[in-house]
Design an enzyme around this catalytic site. Sequence first.
Site, short mmCIF file in Angstrom:
data_model
loop_
_atom_site.label_atom_id
_atom_site.label_comp_id
_atom_site.label_asym_id
_atom_site.label_seq_id
_atom_site.Cartn_x
_atom_site.Cartn_y
_atom_site.Cartn_z
CG ASP A 1 -8.16 4.38 -0.72
OD1 ASP A 1 -7.85 3.88 0.36
OD2 ASP A 1 -7.47 5.21 -1.31
CG HIS B 1 -1.84 1.13 1.29
ND1 HIS B 1 -1.45 2.39 1.71
CD2 HIS B 1 -3.13 1.23 0.91
CE1 HIS B 1 -2.47 3.20 1.59
NE2 HIS B 1 -3.51 2.54 1.11
C1 1DF Z 1 -5.11 9.03 1.12
C2 1DF Z 1 -5.39 8.12 0.10
C3 1DF Z 1 -4.58 8.56 2.33
C4 1DF Z 1 -5.12 6.78 0.26
C5 1DF Z 1 -4.37 7.19 2.50
O1 1DF Z 1 -3.82 6.68 3.63
C6 1DF Z 1 -4.70 6.28 1.49
C7 1DF Z 1 -5.37 10.44 0.94
C8 1DF Z 1 -3.19 7.53 4.54
O2 1DF Z 1 -6.30 10.80 0.21
O3 1DF Z 1 -4.64 11.25 1.53
O4 1DF Z 1 -4.65 4.98 1.75
N1 1DF Z 1 -5.23 5.92 -0.87
O5 1DF Z 1 -4.93 4.71 -0.79
O6 1DF Z 1 -5.46 6.45 -2.00
MN MN Z 2 -5.47 3.33 0.50
#
Ligand code: 1DF
Ligand code: MN
Length: 336
Positions: free
Chosen positions: A298, A172
């Site tokens: 997500d 991730h």
């Molecule tokens: C964000 C997006 C943050 C995802 C995440 O974990 C995350 C974000 C802190 O929008 O800041 O898992 N993502 O997987 O796109």
């Molecule tokens: Mn994510």
Amino acid sequence: MIRIAAEEAWAPKEILERYRKLLQEKPESWDPGFRSLWGFFLGPTERATALVRRIQDLGPQRLADMDATGIAKQLILLSSPGVQVFEATEAVALARDMNDQLIAHLSDRYAGLAAIAPHAPRDAVKELQRAVGLGLKGAVVNSHTQGAYLDDPKCWEIFEAAQALDVPIYIHPNTPPREMIAPFLPRGLDGAIYGFAVETGLHLLRIIVAGVFDRFPKLRIVVGHLGEGLPFWLFRLDFMHASMVRAQRYPGVKPLEMKVSDYFKRNIWVTTSGMQWAPAIQFCISVLGIERVMYAMDYPYQFVPDEVKVTDEMPMSDADRKKLYQDNIESVFRLR
Ligand code: 1DF
Ligand code: MN
């Protein structure tokens, strides 16, 4: 058919409190990506407070949100950077605690992945074995650990254990490490908008070209955001890797048993997290095969109820849609 979502984030209050403490105690320069991400989400904006409320919950709020969007089951991952931002001893103990909490919530609505501390590989292996024995379905690694990557031979025992346990590792995103982040920050490109993909795509490529899949041919790796852009790059990756090997240009670039793209068709699966866009999903299906692509929302970062319609309405057979929403994740993570 049921809808299962493959990259759904959770972070209980204990870890959020430790993040707050890091933000208070560490200097600005210590991990600018962590500060950019959690300085924002632990801050006062409406988006941040809504996120922090939802992300801690594995109860009625989350179930109501799942019901509202037709999601039958979530695969829960400890949100980025998880335990990996803490020093190794603390990270090992915290991973165990986080996993125990998640295990206590497993049900027909929630499956989960184990948090591990890659900077303590022996302990990471032990924790993965323990957690899988108690019902978790693999490990999540929130990309680099304080600038270190899993292709380091010190970490290969983690791959060996995952292969032996027959469970996948979900790589991730994390924000780029201190050594990489400077040019991203001034224009706000370090996070989910782009920096995540650059850093995580790099991580997966390092694993591939290091020969990890030649050594562990049955290892399964899952990445989100439609493979962090890499499916689009496969032709060039194959061409350039072969040409570099032929020219013996870098001492660290050794021949591989297969082309880079072949590992994508044998060892790697992608999810649609944050990429609910039919042309991009269809491209990945066309180059990787329908068996390699799985739905993810997500949640709660990208909780946009309307987006489920994209996958619901994409022109494809009912059998293929069921693979995307249900069959692939059930088989890759051995959910039944
Ligand atoms: C964000 C997006 C943050 C995802 C995440 O974990 C995350 C974000 C802190 O929008 O800041 O898992 N993502 O997987 O796109
Ligand atoms: Mn994510």
